[in-house]
Design an enzyme around this catalytic site. Structure first.
Site: not given
Ligand code: PLP
Length: 463
Positions: A278, A321-323, A364, A391-392, A421
Site C-alpha cells: 500500500g 509492496p506492489g505499486r 478510482y 464508447c463511454e 494496476y
Molecule cells: C494483501 C495485499 N498485499 C499487498 C498489496 C499491494 O498493494 P500495493 O500495490 O498498493 O503496494 C495489496 C493490494 O491490494 C494487498 O491486498
C-alpha cells in the site's frame, strides 16, 4: 489531496472550468524525474528516450498504445526494498500490481519473494521458476483446487482470510500429508489511503477477520488446534497509495496486541507479522512518496517499540509492496488521434487506448500526468482532458492536464507511472486488443507480454 483551479493557461477559455489541476508547469517539456522512470530523458532532438531508446523508434517498432517498462529501474527498486529491510525481514512483491514471467525472473535475481492472489498468478510464478517456498498465497475466496495446487507446490505461506478457509486449508494439507505454513489476515480497524487514514467503516469489507469482537483471536484458537496448519503469524493490509505512516502505526500496535494475547492464552509467540503493501508513489509532481529505507526504518521502529512494550520478542517482519516497485517503472505511450477544443471548457485529446489499458482513472478517480514526448514545443499550455476511444464518456485517462496548444494528431503522448494496476487490470472492452508490455534496458527492447491480436479474441469466442 486537494488541488485547486488556477487562473492561467488554456487558449480556449478566459476562465478555467472547475477541475483538479494546479498551475501549468513552468516548462511543459520537462519530464519530472519524480513521475518518470529513472532512465527517461529527452535526446538532443527533444524526443523522450527510455533506456537509451527513443519513443518514436519504440512506437514504430512496437506500435501504440504500449506500456514500456524500464527494467533497470524495476531491478533497482527491488534491490532498494531488499536492502532497506535487510536479512531479518522479507519483501514480497505483490504480483497483482503487474506480473509476467520476466518479472518473476527479475524478482528471483534481485532476491525478492512474491505474493500471489489467484491460481493464475500462482501458475505464472511457478512456471517462471519462482521457488514455491518464496511464494505467499492470498485471496478471500481461494478455490479448493487453487489451495490444493498451492499446498502441493509447497508455497511458503497461505494467508487465511475466513473461518471456512482455516478448515479448508487444514483439510487439504492433511489429505496431502502436509503441514501448511499459514498466516491469518486480520482487519485491524484502520483503512488508509493516501494522506488520511480512516478509523471507521473498515470492518465493513470483504477481506480478513476482524480483531474487533475477538474474531481474530478465535481464528488463532481454531488454527492452532488443526494438525494440517502451522500458524506462523498475523497479516494486515490497510490500504493503498499511503504516504503517511500513522495508519501502519495503529495497525502494528493492534497486531502486536493480538500476538501478546496469543502468548497469554496459548503460551505461543507467533514468529512473524506481515504489514502488507500500500505504499504510495508519485503519479503527479505534487506527490511525495517515501523511500524504502525510510519506510523500513519507520516500520521496524514501530514494531520493535510495540513488542518491547508488550514484552514480546520482535517477530520477523514482512511487507508486500506492489505499486511502489513497479508503478513508477513504466509509462503508457499513445498516439493522439483527435484534438477537440470545447469553447470555455477544455480541449479533449483522444488517444488510441483508454479505459481498457488504464481503468484507474474511471475506477478510482486516479490522477495522472501526461507529456508530449515525440517532440518538444514552445506553444502555450492548454488545459486538456486525455480520453480514450471507448464508447463511454467516463473513458478518461487523464482528467486534467496541460499539454502544448500546438498538439496535433500523430503526436505521441505518454502517461508516466502506469506500471501498477494498468496492464494487470486491462480489459477487452469494445473488443480492444490489450497492449503489449515492452521491457527496455541498456539500449535494448523486448516484448515481455505481447499485444493481443484479433485471433486471440476470436479464439475464445467459440461461436
Ligand atoms: C494483501 C495485499 N498485499 C499487498 C498489496 C499491494 O498493494 P500495493 O500495490 O498498493 O503496494 C495489496 C493490494 O491490494 C494487498 O491486498
Amino acid at each position: 489531496m486537494s488541488r485547486s483551479a488556477h487562473p492561467a493557461g488554456p487558449r480556449h477559455a478566459d476562465v478555467l472550468p472547475e477541475g483538479h489541476y494546479t498551475a501549468p508547469p513552468a516548462d511543459l517539456n520537462v519530464l519530472d524525474p519524480k513521475v518518470w522512470s529513472r532512465t527517461v530523458e529527452r535526446d538532443e532532438r527533444g524526443v523522450a528516450t527510455v533506456g537509451g531508446l527513443s519513443v518514436t523508434d519504440l512506437a514504430e517498432e512496437f506500435g501504440t498504445p504500449a506500456y514500456f517498462l524500464d527494467e533497470s529501474d524495476f531491478r533497482a527498486r527491488c534491490r532498494a526494498w531488499a536492502e532497506a529491510f535487510g536479512k531479518d525481514a522479507d519483501v514480497f512483491y505483490a504480483g497483482k500490481a503487474f506480473l509476467s514471467r520476466a518479472v518473476v525472473r527479475w524478482l528471483q535475481e534481485e532476491g525478492l519473494n512474491l505474493d500471489v492472489c489467484s491460481g493464475g498468478e500462482l501458475t505464472t510464478a511457478l512456471s517462471a521458476g519462482m521457488p514455491a517456498e518464496r511464494i505467499a498465497f492470498h485471496g478471500n475466496n481461494k478455490s479448493e483446487s487453487e489451495i490444493r495446487t498451492a499446498v502441493e507446490a509447497g508455497v511458503g505461506r497461505i494467508v487465511l482470510d475466513s473461518f471456512q478457509e482455516i478448515v479448508r486449508v487444514a483439510h487439504i494439507a492433511q489429505s496431502l500429508g502436509k503441514r501448511q505454513r499459514v498466516q491469518i489476515r486480520v482487519t485491524v480497524g484502520v483503512e488508509a489511503h493516501t494522506h488520511e487514514f480512516i478509523a471507521t467503516a473498515h470492518e465493513d469489507q470483504k477481506f480478513g477477520i476482524a480483531l474487533a469482537g475477538g474474531q481474530a483471536a478465535e481464528a488463532v484458537r481454531r488454527a492452532l488446534k488443526l494438525d494440517g496448519l502451522e500458524l506462523i503469524g498475523i497479516h494486515s493490509h490497510i490500504g493503498s497509495q499511503i504516504f503517511d505512516m500513522a495508519g501502519f502505526e495503529v495497525s502494528a500496535r493492534r497486531v502486536v496486541q493480538l500476538l501478546a494475547e496469543v502468548r497469554d492464552e496459548h503460551g505461543v509467540e507467533l514468529p512473524e507479522i506481515d504489514l502488507g503493501g500500500g505504499l504510495g508513489i508519485a503519479y503527479t509532481s505534487e506527490d511525495d512518496p517515501r523511500e524504502p529505507h525510510e519506510i523500513a526504518k519507520a516500520l521496524n521502529e514501530i514494531v520493535a517499540r510495540e513488542c518491547e512494550a508488550a514484552g514480546l520478542r520482535t517477530p520477523r517482519i514482512s511487507v508486500e509492496p506492489g505499486r511502489a516497485i513497479v508503478g513508477p517503472t513504466a509509462f503508457t505511450l499513445y498516439e493522439v488521434g483527435t484534438v477537440k477544443p470545447l469553447e470555455g471548457l477544455r480541449t479533449y485529446v483522444s488517444v488510441d487506448g483508454g479505459m481498457s489499458d488504464n481503468i484507474r482513472t474511471a475506477l478510482y478517480d486516479a490522477e495522472y500526468s501526461v507529456s508530449l514526448v515525440s517532440r518538444t514545443s514552445d506553444a502555450a499550455p492548454m488545459l486538456t482532458r486525455v480520453v480514450g476511444k471507448h464508447c463511454e464518456s467516463g473513458d478518461i485517462v487523464v482528467r486534467d492536464a496541460f499539454l502544448p496548444s500546438d498538439l496535433a494528431p500523430g503526436d505521441l503522448i505518454a502517461v508516466p507511472a502506469t506500471g501498477a494496476y494498468c496492464r494487470s487490470m486491462a480489459s477487452n472492452y469494445n473488443h480492444a486488443l490489450r497492449p503489449p508490455v515492452v521491457a527496455v534496458r541498456d539500449g535494448e527492447a523486448r516484448v515481455i507480454v505481447r499485444r493481443e491480436t484479433e485471433e486471440d479474441l476470436l479464439r475464445l469466442d467459440v461461436g
